[in-house]
Design a protein around this motif. Sequence first.
Motif, PDB file in Angstrom:
ATOM      1  N   PHE A 144       0.796  -0.851  -0.060  1.00 57.27           N
ATOM      2  CA  PHE A 144       0.269   0.161   0.027  1.00 57.27           C
ATOM      3  C   PHE A 144       0.630   1.293  -0.213  1.00 57.27           C
ATOM      4  CE2 PHE A 144      -4.158  -2.267   1.060  1.00 57.27           C
ATOM      5  CZ  PHE A 144      -4.738  -1.531   0.696  1.00 57.27           C
ATOM      6  N   THR A 145       0.250   1.789  -1.484  1.00 56.89           N
ATOM      7  CA  THR A 145       1.083   3.533  -1.050  1.00 56.89           C
ATOM      8  C   THR A 145       0.154   3.980  -1.026  1.00 56.89           C
ATOM      9  OG1 THR A 145       2.075   2.643  -2.797  1.00 56.89           O
ATOM     10  CG2 THR A 145       3.677   3.038  -1.338  1.00 56.89           C
ATOM     11  N   TRP A 146       0.520   5.892  -0.705  1.00 59.23           N
ATOM     12  CA  TRP A 146      -0.796   6.823  -1.197  1.00 59.23           C
ATOM     13  C   TRP A 146      -0.053   8.174  -1.754  1.00 59.23           C
ATOM     14  CZ3 TRP A 146      -0.377   3.789   3.461  1.00 59.23           C
ATOM     15  CH2 TRP A 146       0.532   4.032   4.489  1.00 59.23           C
ATOM     16  N   GLY A 147      -0.833   9.471  -1.585  1.00 54.10           N
ATOM     17  CA  GLY A 147      -0.507  10.264  -1.362  1.00 54.10           C
ATOM     18  C   GLY A 147      -1.326  11.327  -1.419  1.00 54.10           C
ATOM     19  N   ASP A 148      -0.967  12.492  -0.873  1.00 55.84           N
ATOM     20  CA  ASP A 148      -2.447  13.437  -1.890  1.00 55.84           C
ATOM     21  C   ASP A 148      -2.557  14.089  -2.815  1.00 55.84           C
ATOM     22  OD1 ASP A 148      -2.225  13.488   1.523  1.00 55.84           O
ATOM     23  OD2 ASP A 148      -1.160  15.249   2.035  1.00 55.84           O
ATOM     24  N   THR A 149      -1.542  13.701  -3.368  1.00 57.88           N
ATOM     25  CA  THR A 149      -2.378  14.052  -5.506  1.00 57.88           C
ATOM     26  C   THR A 149      -2.064  12.656  -6.204  1.00 57.88           C
ATOM     27  OG1 THR A 149       0.112  14.814  -5.977  1.00 57.88           O
ATOM     28  CG2 THR A 149      -1.503  16.167  -5.281  1.00 57.88           C
ATOM     29  N   ALA A 150      -2.867  12.646  -6.970  1.00 56.95           N
ATOM     30  CA  ALA A 150      -2.384  11.807  -8.401  1.00 56.95           C
ATOM     31  C   ALA A 150      -1.202  11.316  -8.311  1.00 56.95           C
ATOM     32  CB  ALA A 150      -3.809  11.736  -9.141  1.00 56.95           C
TER      33      ALA A 150
ATOM     34  N   SER B 136       1.005   9.975  -5.496  1.00 59.08           N
ATOM     35  CA  SER B 136       0.638   8.770  -5.240  1.00 59.08           C
ATOM     36  C   SER B 136       1.290   7.951  -6.540  1.00 59.08           C
ATOM     37  CB  SER B 136      -0.477   8.528  -4.954  1.00 59.08           C
ATOM     38  OG  SER B 136      -1.366   7.150  -4.917  1.00 59.08           O
ATOM     39  N   TYR B 137       1.564   8.300  -7.298  1.00 62.45           N
ATOM     40  CA  TYR B 137       2.259   7.477  -8.546  1.00 62.45           C
ATOM     41  C   TYR B 137       3.268   7.542  -8.170  1.00 62.45           C
ATOM     42  CZ  TYR B 137       3.446   6.457 -13.461  1.00 62.45           C
ATOM     43  OH  TYR B 137       3.609   6.382 -14.705  1.00 62.45           O
ATOM     44  N   VAL B 138       4.311   8.534  -8.228  1.00 65.11           N
ATOM     45  CA  VAL B 138       5.377   8.303  -7.999  1.00 65.11           C
ATOM     46  C   VAL B 138       5.647   7.628  -6.772  1.00 65.11           C
ATOM     47  CG1 VAL B 138       7.854  10.353  -8.373  1.00 65.11           C
ATOM     48  CG2 VAL B 138       6.209  10.767  -9.310  1.00 65.11           C
ATOM     49  N   ASN B 139       5.580   7.958  -5.659  1.00 61.13           N
ATOM     50  CA  ASN B 139       6.178   7.168  -4.216  1.00 61.13           C
ATOM     51  C   ASN B 139       5.692   5.958  -4.023  1.00 61.13           C
ATOM     52  OD1 ASN B 139       5.994   6.981  -1.618  1.00 61.13           O
ATOM     53  ND2 ASN B 139       4.458   6.803  -1.156  1.00 61.13           N
ATOM     54  N   THR B 140       4.870   5.535  -5.028  1.00 58.81           N
ATOM     55  CA  THR B 140       4.098   4.002  -5.673  1.00 58.81           C
ATOM     56  C   THR B 140       6.396   3.759  -6.127  1.00 58.81           C
ATOM     57  OG1 THR B 140       1.498   4.116  -5.343  1.00 58.81           O
ATOM     58  CG2 THR B 140       3.363   2.003  -6.990  1.00 58.81           C
ATOM     59  N   LEU B 141       5.822   4.292  -7.810  1.00 58.66           N
ATOM     60  CA  LEU B 141       7.314   3.542  -8.151  1.00 58.66           C
ATOM     61  C   LEU B 141       8.207   3.729  -7.095  1.00 58.66           C
ATOM     62  CD1 LEU B 141       6.627   6.131 -12.077  1.00 58.66           C
ATOM     63  CD2 LEU B 141       5.990   3.607 -10.967  1.00 58.66           C
TER      64      LEU B 141
END
Length: 708
Positions: free
Chosen positions: A210-216, A219-224
């Motif tokens: 599970f990963t996340w962010g306050d913007t799309a 979240s995308y870059v955090n996941t990568l």
Amino acid sequence: MSEIIGKTSFKHVSYLWDDAKAAELEGDEVALLLYRSNLLGADLRLTNYGGGNTSCKAMAKDPLMGQETEVMWIKGSGGDIGTLTRSGLAALYIDRLRSLENVYRGIEHEDEMVELFNHCIYDLASKAPSIDTPLHGFLPFKHIDHLHPDAAIAIAAAKDGKRITQDLFNGELGWVDWQRPGFDLGLKLRKCLAENPGIRGIMLGSHGLFTWGDTAYESYVNTLTVIERCAEYLEANYGKQRPVFGGVKITPSAAESRHRQAAALAPVLRGFCSSVHHMVGHFTDDERVLEFINSNDLGRLAPLGTSCPDHFLRTKISPLVLDLAPDADLSDAEALKATLAPAFEAYRTMYRQYYDACKHPDSPAMRDPNPVIVLYPGVGLFSFSKDKQTARVAAEFYINAINVMKGAEAISEYTSLPRQEAFDIEYWLLEEAKLQRMPKPKPLTGKVALVTGSAGGIGKAIAKKFVHEGAVVVLNDVNAARLEHAGDEFKAAFGKDACTTAVLDVTDAAGIQRAFDAAVLAFGGVDIIVNNAGLSISKSVEDHTEKDWDLLYNVLVKGQFLVTQAAVAILKKQGIGGDIVNIVSKNALVSGPNNAGYGSAKAAQLHLSRLNAAELGAHKIRVNVVNPDAVISDSNIWAGGWAEGRAKAYGITVAELPAYYAKRTLLNEIILPEDIANACFVLVGGLMNKSTGNVLNVDGGVAMAFVR
């Protein structure tokens, strides 16, 4: 997480974000969710087909109260993030979803919560919420990604996974031990976050990330970034402590040899795996598969099974590993069956024991005990399932499992799901309910058809009909360009798993064998063979040449014989019966002028069909005939002067032929390729499984062609 913004350089994952495209979607959080989801789903290193879940939370107007309220949009049950659209999302009121905690009666009542999700629906047209809904709902972040990347699961499935996660991410990633997805797991994710404020994600033991962010975008870059770090860590450790998978045990043979062995073996395996339902097969000798099946650790790791529930649900409790030498002599099908029978019976016994040991009083009945994944050391991986897509995806998931085992073994020791946990996933009542809601299989689901001359005319119509009814088809034609066009047409209309192609001259025995090898490697075998390829020559006895005669008999009679001969060898290997349908002609029964070569060849085809039916019935192989007449549309039969010859014989013009043929029938009908296709389906669709040696006329009613 400010340090992740702007990071766009990755080695182990694909950065696909397009700022210009995203800017067009600015202000529409749901559109940005879909954009992010599709990007993540486009990279199979991030998640597998149908796996993972993504969500966003945003304010929306309550249609009843008119006030702004927080809504969560999340991938609905059964979707795929790579192809996700708005219609595939579930939308729920966040406050209602979280308020379900007030009525939650504990983990032993977990399943009843799924029905209560429906009371939280915001968009009444949305998809049914999935079991992962509370996992996203109890986390406060605007955008959340839940994926199953091999690199992360390798750590999650490692014996020391929790410690490795802590060390690798310096406390920036939380850890929650394995637990079946559901309401309670959502509460545990919330608890993990509360105990570890400021973390950027949570690793789920044996499950995923599970990963996340306050913007799309965040979240995308955090996941990568998280997945990239996992992959870098694994790469740095491959072969560091010991050789990958304990080193090479079997040196792989050349690809040509592997494919020859696979083609010889696949129909036998398909026969065993189809003892309950017809299964379609898939074969791969991907380098990742070869590294695993040729290793010293195969015997230790393969029986453990997979760890991630997504992998397990697709591939079953464990694979069947064959005890066959890579260069074993597979030419004697009956001897091969005798060799393999004990292995399959042992697998089925193991599966029954697994079911009996783990079942609950309310467990669904035991399902098919046959393996989904079959490993042939030195050669490759076979997978068998209800259709080609499911078989192919099962193989892809097992490759994911191989990647996980490889990574976990490099950094620690691989651990799989305990048997009881695996059973509780496989026979989960919610999963059973999902299976029961699936559409009823089409009549030809699980069947493989090879239709000769199927790049156009009658053959193409038959192939299309079969695909519409659930079959996969082997398209073939002597004309390579025409075949390529037909293959592209079928894949555009039905998807890449609906067909394969093979150039085929029915007078060439070696070419026929190559076509059947293509069918076997693509689908595991064949069930329906339609001998449709043909040509026509209309000349008087005086004008007929020896060349004309030989061509007609080679294509029509010899071609039917050679294709049938090759097909029977595969059908007998499978041992599950089959259908041979021969497209003959009214001319096999009716005498007419300028037709000595064609008409007599058709008569030979008809009687050859009867002879084959008499011989093959003991093997449950049905042989039947469809007799068309005057099928003009898109047919090669009208090329080469045939139309002119027939028009001359009847004293009319070519343009008058369709009306002439219709007028002379009892029903006054023009016959189309689709009419022949429908007749073929009648014979193979399951309602005439006790019928063989028959002739079905599709000619509009020509009394002289009545068989009886």
